[in-house]
Structure formats: C-alpha cells, structure tokens
Design an enzyme around this catalytic site. Structure first.
Site, PDB file in Angstrom:
ATOM      1  N   THR A   1       0.820  -1.209   0.000  1.00  0.00           N
ATOM      2  CA  THR A   1       0.000   0.000   0.000  1.00  0.00           C
ATOM      3  C   THR A   1       0.858   1.265   0.000  1.00  0.00           C
ATOM      4  O   THR A   1       0.541   2.246  -0.685  1.00  0.00           O
ATOM      5  CB  THR A   1      -0.945   0.008   1.217  1.00  0.00           C
ATOM      6  OG1 THR A   1      -1.835  -1.104   1.122  1.00  0.00           O
ATOM      7  CG2 THR A   1      -1.760   1.287   1.274  1.00  0.00           C
TER       8      THR A   1
ATOM      9  N   SER B   1      -7.026  -0.779  -6.642  1.00  0.00           N
ATOM     10  CA  SER B   1      -6.641  -1.079  -5.271  1.00  0.00           C
ATOM     11  C   SER B   1      -5.166  -1.434  -5.295  1.00  0.00           C
ATOM     12  O   SER B   1      -4.630  -1.867  -6.325  1.00  0.00           O
ATOM     13  CB  SER B   1      -7.454  -2.262  -4.732  1.00  0.00           C
ATOM     14  OG  SER B   1      -6.853  -2.821  -3.579  1.00  0.00           O
TER      15      SER B   1
ATOM     16  N   THR C   1      35.818 -37.284 -13.840  1.00  0.00           N
ATOM     17  CA  THR C   1      34.595 -37.549 -13.092  1.00  0.00           C
ATOM     18  C   THR C   1      34.993 -37.797 -11.642  1.00  0.00           C
ATOM     19  O   THR C   1      35.965 -38.509 -11.383  1.00  0.00           O
ATOM     20  CB  THR C   1      33.841 -38.772 -13.647  1.00  0.00           C
ATOM     21  OG1 THR C   1      34.700 -39.915 -13.627  1.00  0.00           O
ATOM     22  CG2 THR C   1      33.366 -38.520 -15.076  1.00  0.00           C
TER      23      THR C   1
ATOM     24  N   SER D   1      46.951 -10.800  -2.741  1.00  0.00           N
ATOM     25  CA  SER D   1      47.303 -10.974  -1.337  1.00  0.00           C
ATOM     26  C   SER D   1      48.027  -9.744  -0.811  1.00  0.00           C
ATOM     27  O   SER D   1      48.771  -9.084  -1.544  1.00  0.00           O
ATOM     28  CB  SER D   1      48.187 -12.207  -1.158  1.00  0.00           C
ATOM     29  OG  SER D   1      48.638 -12.322   0.175  1.00  0.00           O
ATOM     30  N   SER D   2      47.801  -9.485   0.471  1.00  0.00           N
ATOM     31  CA  SER D   2      48.537  -8.406   1.130  1.00  0.00           C
ATOM     32  C   SER D   2      49.861  -8.895   1.703  1.00  0.00           C
ATOM     33  O   SER D   2      50.655  -8.099   2.203  1.00  0.00           O
ATOM     34  CB  SER D   2      47.679  -7.820   2.256  1.00  0.00           C
ATOM     35  OG  SER D   2      47.406  -8.818   3.236  1.00  0.00           O
TER      36      SER D   2
ATOM     37  N   LYS E   1      50.807 -13.298  -5.979  1.00  0.00           N
ATOM     38  CA  LYS E   1      49.599 -14.126  -5.956  1.00  0.00           C
ATOM     39  C   LYS E   1      48.444 -13.403  -6.659  1.00  0.00           C
ATOM     40  O   LYS E   1      48.196 -12.225  -6.416  1.00  0.00           O
ATOM     41  CB  LYS E   1      49.201 -14.454  -4.521  1.00  0.00           C
ATOM     42  CG  LYS E   1      48.092 -15.501  -4.398  1.00  0.00           C
ATOM     43  CD  LYS E   1      47.907 -15.889  -2.928  1.00  0.00           C
ATOM     44  CE  LYS E   1      46.955 -17.064  -2.781  1.00  0.00           C
ATOM     45  NZ  LYS E   1      45.576 -16.675  -3.069  1.00  0.00           N
TER      46      LYS E   1
END
Length: 481
Positions: free
Chosen positions: A110, A149, A196, A327-328, A333
C-alpha cells in the site's frame, strides 16, 4: 529605510489523512501517506526508486487506468490529460527520487501504491496550474487511484517490472553464452583429460568442455522466457479481493488492453481474478528458474577456478585474466576474483529463492501481504545475475587462455586413456594395464607395447585425438602381434 525582504518560501504544506494532519516538506511530490510510511519502515534503508522498472510499471498502470476511466466516462478530460502527462514524465525517468518508501514494508504494498498516487497527483496538479497538495482539484485516491486497489496495482506492477528484468537478464545470459561459444571454437583442437569425481576419466577437448557451458546458458535463456510468459497474466481490475468492487464492468478488459499498448507487454486478464489476487505461483516459479540459473552459473565458476588452479601446484590447464593483486602478504599471488564474485551472487539468489518461497506460502485467504519482500528478492536476483553475467563475460571468459602443452602431457600420462583401448584389448587386459601403470608411474602406451597387446602403429591410430573425443564404429578386437 531598509527594504522589507519578501516572505520566505514555505518549508512545508499541511496534508490530512485518516490519522490527522501532518506537515509534508513543501518540495516533496509525495504526500502524507508516504510520509507516514517513511516514519514506519526503517528497515533496509533502500528506497523503491532503486528499481526503476517498478516505478515505470506503476506509472504505466496509472496511465492506463486514467485513459480507461476517461473512456468509460468516469474521469474528465482535464484530469485525465494531466495524469497521463505526469505518468509519461515518470516513465521517462523523471521524479524517481520522490519514490522514497522502503522496499521492505508492511501493508501488502500500500505504501508503494500511495507513493505513486501522490507523486503523480502532485505533478499533475502542477501541470494543471495548481500547487502541490491542492487535492480538491485532483486527488491521489479519488482520481489517480480510480477503479484500483493496491491489491491489483502492486502485483501487476511487480509482474511488469520482473518481465522487463527478465528480458534484460536473457540478453545478458546470451552475451555470456556467446563468450563461451567463442572460446569453445578457439579451443576446439586442444586435447585434455576429462574428469569424473575429480579423477581421470577419458580424453576430451577443451572446446567440448567450454561448449557445455554455452549450452547450459542457452537452456536457461529458454526457461526464463517461459517464466516470463507466465507473468503476462495480470489481476488488474480485481480491486480489493478480485470481485471488482468500485470498478466499471468494462474496466478490467479495457485497462488490460491499454496497459498492453503502453507497456508493450502482451498482458492478459486472469480468468479468475479472486484466485489471481491471492496466488503468487508465478513469482515462485520465476524464483525457481532464477535459482536454477544461479546454481548452474556457480558450477561453471567452480570449474573455472579449479581448471585455473595453480599456477604450478594446481591443475593449471587454463589461465584466467589477472584482475588485481591477490594478497597483502604473498607477492605475485593472483586470485580468481571474477568467478568468486559470481559464486557469491549465486549464493544470494539461492537465499532469495527461499525468501520468496516462505513469503508466498505465508499468504492468507484473499491476499498475500508479503509481496514487497517477494518483489525485493526477485529484483535483487534479476539485477545481480544480469550484472554478474556481463562481468563474467567481459572480465574473465573473454580473456581465458589455454596451456595446451600441459594439457597434452596430462593426457599422455593419464591412466584414463586405457578406457579407449577396451574395445581392442578387452576390459580385463585394460584393467591389468591400468593397475601396472598406476603402481609403476609409467605411461599406458609404454606398458601396452611392453606387454605386446598392440603395435606402435595400432596405438597411434587408436589414440588420435579425433578418435578419443568422439563416437567411433565398434572395432574388431586387435589380436596380439
């Protein structure tokens, strides 16, 4: 004598509703009903304006309703013209910042419907030469919401908005599918081992592997289009519970025709409006298809991350384009950040599907009061999947390269190629070769030659890539040389 300054512009205007009088900001196109919703629903902090497809859909409905009511002699020409003009502005993207109610709200939508009624009414008043809030000339409920409505406007707007979203999502998936198709063609002759259960299986080409991703996406495009077709059945004209109270007998058919013309969506009136007003089955089905898309897309991203793992201690069969330092602490990386973000979108969509499921199930009697959270969940899923598809295509798939030497070496050293020898030397002998190769660490080809099971020429013929990666006529068993 100092001049007297002009009076300051009014900072607010007084509006009235069921609960009494309230001051509404003078510059706001919304009114008192929206103001109360702003005060009541501090939930997500996200306004409905974040979903422009929903705002456009609401304006399309209000426009179609105004024209239909005018044709039925219920709405006079000046008011109809003003409402239509205001709706057209909203459909063009104007005034969206005034659609401010929270996406998560009580009241079965509403607040959203009233937000639309008030914005359109106040803009229409301006176009008629009146000030905002002078509702004696054109009223949000009496005129903009005539024959309507929330219970038929809101679900119809949700259907139109999600239909538009699905169309965009299908385009995005098609864009991603084409990226995979191009890679499948590029990698058509690159031989590799299929797997698989993460174990060596039989050879295939990298092109075959990538073509499966394209096919999966194509299937989902078709499923989404099927779900979109279900959304074309609307309950506009149902009014409160589906009986059509306060609407002209010809209104439902007329407004449906007008809405189809305005929205360019082939909407049809539901055969039973009472059923259509309470049923959320179409939304549940769409959510399920979105979950299907998410699950399959996430599986593809899992594969891309696994195939590119390494670069030296993993599979290292393909290379994903480097997008940022990974990476830090670890220099050099690089992480598969694009597949990772798509995975996370998939997790969100799966969760959204659960929300839609619970919200649809929680409906009671003639109405489902929880359609706002259904809307929010569906819109998020569609939007984020669409963005994820373009991101994956542009920032990952298009830049993927293969490591053909590593792939071919894996095939040559794999025990899995012994499966291709079954028709020639039999399953028992092939099993013996596989076991010996596994124990000794030697190649299958060397052991077959050593055991005298096949000649060099016969092995070369059988182990050609085109023989290994496609069905062949069943051969006659080779006699030992």
């Amino acid at each position: 004598m100092r001049p007297i300054p002009p009076p300051a512009a009014a900072q607010s205007r007084l509006e009235h509703d069921l609960l009494g009088d309230r001051e509404v900001p003078a510059e706001a196109y919304y009114g008192v009903h929206t103001l109360r919703a702003l005060e009541n629903f501090h939930i997500s902090g996200v306004p409905i304006a974040i979903y422009p497809e929903l705002i456009r859909a609401l304006a399309q409905i209000k426009l179609a309703a105004a024209r239909t009511n005018h044709l039925l002699g219920l709405l006079d020409e000046p008011r109809c013209r003003a409402i239509v003009a205001a709706c057209e502005e909203v459909m063009e993207g104007r005034w969206h910042e005034h659609f401010v109610v929270d996406v998560i709200q009580g009241g079965a939508g509403t607040s959203t419907n009233m937000n639309a009624n008030e914005v359109i009414a106040n803009r229409a008043l301006e176009l008629m030469g009146h000030s905002r809030g002078q509702y004696a000339h054109l009223h949000p409920n009496e005129h903009v919401n005539m024959s309507q409505s929330t219970n038929d406007v809101y679900p119809t707007a949700l259907r139109l908005a999600t239909h538009a979203g699905i169309t965009s999502l299908v385009q995005a998936l098609g864009y991603l599918r084409q990226s995979f198709e191009r890679k499948a063609e590029e990698f058509a002759d690159v031989l590799k081992m299929g797997r698989t259960q993460l174990q060596d299986a039989v050879p295939m080409t990298l092109g075959q592997e990538f073509s499966t991703y394209a096919v999966m996406l194509g299937e989902d495009e078709a499923r989404l289009q099927e779900a979109a077709a279900l959304l074309c059945e609307i309950n506009l004209g149902a009014t409160a519970i589906g009986t059509g109270i306060n609407a002209h007998p010809d209104y439902a058919a007329g407004v449906c025709r007008e809405l189809a013309r305005v929205s360019k969506v082939p909407v049809v009136t539901a055969p039973n409006l009472i059923e259509a007003t309470q049923d959320c089955g179409g939304f549940v089905q769409l959510s399920g298809v979105l979950k299907r898309v998410a699950v399959k897309l996430s599986k593809v991203c899992n594969d891309l991350r696994l195939l590119s793992s390494g670069p030296r201690a993993g599979l290292g069969e393909i290379n994903l384009p480097a997008r940022q330092a990974g990476s830090s602490i670890m220099p050099g990386k690089v992480n598969p950040v694009i597949p990772e973000v798509v995975n996370q979108v998939a997790f969100e969509v799966i969760g959204n599907d659960m929300t839609v499921t619970f919200a649809a199930e929680a409906g009671q009697l003639q109405l489902n009061a929880f359609e706002p959270i259904i809307a929010h969940s569906l819109f998020k899923s569609v939007l984020h999947l669409r963005r994820a598809a373009y991101t994956l295509a542009d920032l990952c798939v298009d830049g993927i390269t293969a490591n053909p030497e590593r792939l071919r070496h894996s095939v040559e050293q794999s025990i899995g190629i012994v499966t291709a020898l079954n028709p020639y030397i039999g399953y028992a002998a092939a099993t013996e070769v596989a076991a010996l190769a596994h124990r000794s660490g030697r190649g299958v080809k060397d052991i077959v030659l050593e055991m005298g099971l096949m000649s060099e020429q016969q092995l070369a013929e059988v182990l050609r890539p085109e023989v290994l990666t496609a069905p062949q006529r069943w051969p006659v068993k080779v006699t030992r040389p």
